[in-house]
Scaffold this motif. Structure first.
Motif, mmCIF file in Angstrom:
data_model
loop_
_atom_site.group_PDB
_atom_site.id
_atom_site.type_symbol
_atom_site.label_atom_id
_atom_site.label_comp_id
_atom_site.label_asym_id
_atom_site.label_seq_id
_atom_site.Cartn_x
_atom_site.Cartn_y
_atom_site.Cartn_z
ATOM 1 N N PRO A 325 102.946 -8.724 63.376
ATOM 2 C CA PRO A 325 102.308 -8.621 62.060
ATOM 3 C C PRO A 325 102.744 -7.336 61.354
ATOM 4 O O PRO A 325 102.901 -6.303 61.993
ATOM 5 C CB PRO A 325 100.815 -8.578 62.372
ATOM 6 N N MET A 326 102.941 -7.422 60.058
ATOM 7 C CA MET A 326 103.277 -6.248 59.253
ATOM 8 C C MET A 326 102.111 -5.970 58.313
ATOM 9 O O MET A 326 101.440 -6.898 57.850
ATOM 10 C CB MET A 326 104.554 -6.485 58.436
ATOM 11 N N ARG A 327 101.897 -4.697 58.030
ATOM 12 C CA ARG A 327 100.784 -4.297 57.176
ATOM 13 C C ARG A 327 101.289 -3.708 55.875
ATOM 14 O O ARG A 327 102.374 -3.121 55.836
ATOM 15 C CB ARG A 327 99.951 -3.226 57.871
ATOM 16 N N VAL A 328 100.466 -3.811 54.850
ATOM 17 C CA VAL A 328 100.744 -3.076 53.619
ATOM 18 C C VAL A 328 100.759 -1.587 53.958
ATOM 19 O O VAL A 328 99.851 -1.095 54.619
ATOM 20 C CB VAL A 328 99.665 -3.376 52.553
ATOM 21 N N GLY A 329 101.796 -0.895 53.536
ATOM 22 C CA GLY A 329 101.902 0.532 53.843
ATOM 23 C C GLY A 329 102.761 0.814 55.057
ATOM 24 O O GLY A 329 102.908 1.968 55.450
ATOM 25 N N ASP A 330 103.343 -0.218 55.671
ATOM 26 C CA ASP A 330 104.306 0.038 56.745
ATOM 27 C C ASP A 330 105.565 0.666 56.146
ATOM 28 O O ASP A 330 106.017 0.271 55.064
ATOM 29 C CB ASP A 330 104.681 -1.271 57.466
ATOM 30 N N LEU A 331 106.088 1.626 56.862
ATOM 31 C CA LEU A 331 107.266 2.376 56.405
ATOM 32 C C LEU A 331 108.423 2.101 57.359
ATOM 33 O O LEU A 331 108.272 2.233 58.578
ATOM 34 C CB LEU A 331 106.924 3.874 56.396
ATOM 35 N N LEU A 332 109.572 1.701 56.794
ATOM 36 C CA LEU A 332 110.761 1.384 57.603
ATOM 37 C C LEU A 332 111.875 2.363 57.259
ATOM 38 O O LEU A 332 112.376 2.364 56.129
ATOM 39 C CB LEU A 332 111.252 -0.042 57.324
ATOM 40 N N GLY A 333 112.278 3.182 58.225
ATOM 41 C CA GLY A 333 113.412 4.086 58.019
ATOM 42 C C GLY A 333 114.714 3.321 58.226
ATOM 43 O O GLY A 333 114.844 2.534 59.165
ATOM 44 N N SER A 334 115.685 3.581 57.359
ATOM 45 C CA SER A 334 116.935 2.799 57.358
ATOM 46 C C SER A 334 117.812 3.075 58.576
ATOM 47 O O SER A 334 118.589 2.227 59.004
ATOM 48 C CB SER A 334 117.750 3.140 56.104
ATOM 49 N N GLY A 335 117.685 4.284 59.133
ATOM 50 C CA GLY A 335 118.727 4.811 60.019
ATOM 51 C C GLY A 335 119.568 5.781 59.207
ATOM 52 O O GLY A 335 119.624 5.710 57.971
#
Ligand code: MN
Length: 409
Positions: A325-335
């Motif tokens: 599950p993903m949440r609103v406000g999840d942050l994904l760093g690109s690399g």
């Protein structure tokens, strides 16, 4: 697309990071006062609560103590309607309302949203090739899985901080190859990683297609994934980075919306190995965003977000394949985003080639890794026809390690 003009004069300068075309979202305070949601326009900030009665959104959502999370939770139609209303309100033909503006120079910026969870990827091909070459040799630089999946690890939301907050050199367990036993010491190979952060704006509870994942991304920030290379080298096998990456992750204070970046979309690179169908993209989902790193105000690297091998949409789609599950406000760093040449490298590890080839700042100072007091800054902007979509800066001063927190040395 050309410059859209605003009644805020500073927003019409071709060099402004925040013209009417941009309208990024932040959280600010003045003189230690309450935190407010704001929109950057030129060198000003629009206090959005002060104009709430003219916007197509419930005013209580514009006073969310978490930041922009409540707005994100309203969904893509509201995101679009809010942006259109703000463009009308701040556009050249509208009635000027200086009472709702604050000078950016007088504001303190805070985290623009509450980070639900943080995931960091490793999808820059030049970075992965450089690091792999240093650690495993050129024959084995890219792991066998690298061309097929965006490799990532689950990081910490608790250590995400906003630009302007200092970062302290961590202590950790270190062991060099020639040493028999590990030591407890401050990191001597403290480093940065130039990345983009993608912000998930819609919750999900099952696998997302790449197209759906793309529509779930609310916006982007600059992201510095502070990394202690000596701690990392000892701890990372077999489960990946842990304490090396847990000191801090800095982000820029303004969320640049996916909608503002639409004119700058570009395709991911040609694949030498076809992706499995569920990770293939059908439209351009990367962005042409010029990026640079500076140390003590000297530019040490220039690259571009289009160097990524996987887009944030592909990363998010892959993230959900297990049913995560993903949440609103999840942050994904690109690399880390490095480019093909030496001057395009997005970490000091690469710039100094593992410390074996120190580099020089314009004032002659020599560096391999961060020295106490160094100020590291990331900048980014997409270049339009007579305007920019700017991100501002992601900056931090580095502080010396504390005295041994355990008194062991
Ligand atoms: Mn990273």
């Amino acid at each position: 697309m050309t410059l859209q003009r605003s009644w805020v004069a500073s927003a019409n300068d071709a060099e402004s990071l925040f013209p009417l075309n941009n309208l990024p979202y932040g959280v600010f305070s003045i003189d230690g006062g309450e935190r407010k949601l704001g929109v950057a326009i030129g060198d000003q900030i629009l206090d959005i609560a002060a104009v709430a009665d003219t916007l197509p959104i419930e005013s209580c959502l514009l006073a969310d103590p978490r930041g922009w999370n409540a707005v994100m939770e309203q969904g893509i139609a509201v995101w679009s309607a809010l942006r259109a209303a703000l463009q009308n309100l701040l556009g050249e033909g509208a009635c000027p309302n200086d009472d709702a503006l604050y000078a950016q120079a007088s504001a303190t910026m805070h985290l623009p949203f509450t980070v639900s969870e943080f995931t960091d990827f490793y999808s820059g091909r030049h970075h992965a090739t450089n690091v792999g070459t240093m650690f495993r040799g050129p024959e084995n630089a890219l792991p066998a899985n690298w061309l097929h999946i965006p490799i990532g690890y689950n990081g910490r939301a608790s250590s995400v901080i906003v630009s302007g907050q200092p970062v302290r050199r961590p202590w950790g367990q270190l062991k060099r190859a020639h040493e028999e036993l590990p030591r407890w010491a401050p990191s001597r190979r403290f480093d940065i990683e130039l990345e983009m952060g993608a912000i998930v704006g819609r919750a999900s509870s099952g696998p997302l297609s790449v197209d759906d994942a793309y529509s779930h991304i609310f916006g982007y920030v600059l992201l510095n994934d502070w990394s202690a290379r000596d701690i990392q080298a000892w701890e990372y096998q077999p489960l990946g980075p842990f304490q090396a990456k847990a000191t801090a992750t800095s982000i820029s204070p303004w969320i640049v919306t996916a909608e503002a970046l639409m004119p700058f979309r570009c395709a991911t690179p040609v694949r030498e190995q076809n992706l499995l169908p569920h990770l293939q993209d059908t439209t351009p989902m990367l962005y042409d965003i010029d990026l640079q790193v500076s140390m003590n105000s000297h530019v040490i690297s220039r690259t571009n977000y289009r160097e990524m091998y996987f887009s944030a949409a592909q990363q998010l789609a892959h993230h959900t394949t297990s049913g995560c599950p993903m949440r609103v406000g999840d942050l994904l760093g690109s690399g880390t985003i490095s480019g093909p040449a030496r001057e395009n490298r997005g970490s000091l590890l690469e710039l100094s080639w593992g410390g074996t080839e120190p580099f020089y700042l314009a004032d002659g100072a020599q560096r391999s890794f961060i020295e106490d007091g160094d100020v590291l800054a990331l900048h980014g902007a997409a270049q339009g026809d007579g305007y920019k979509i700017g991100f501002g800066s992601c900056t931090a001063e580095t502080l010396p390690a504390l005295k041994d927190p355990f008194g062991q040395t």
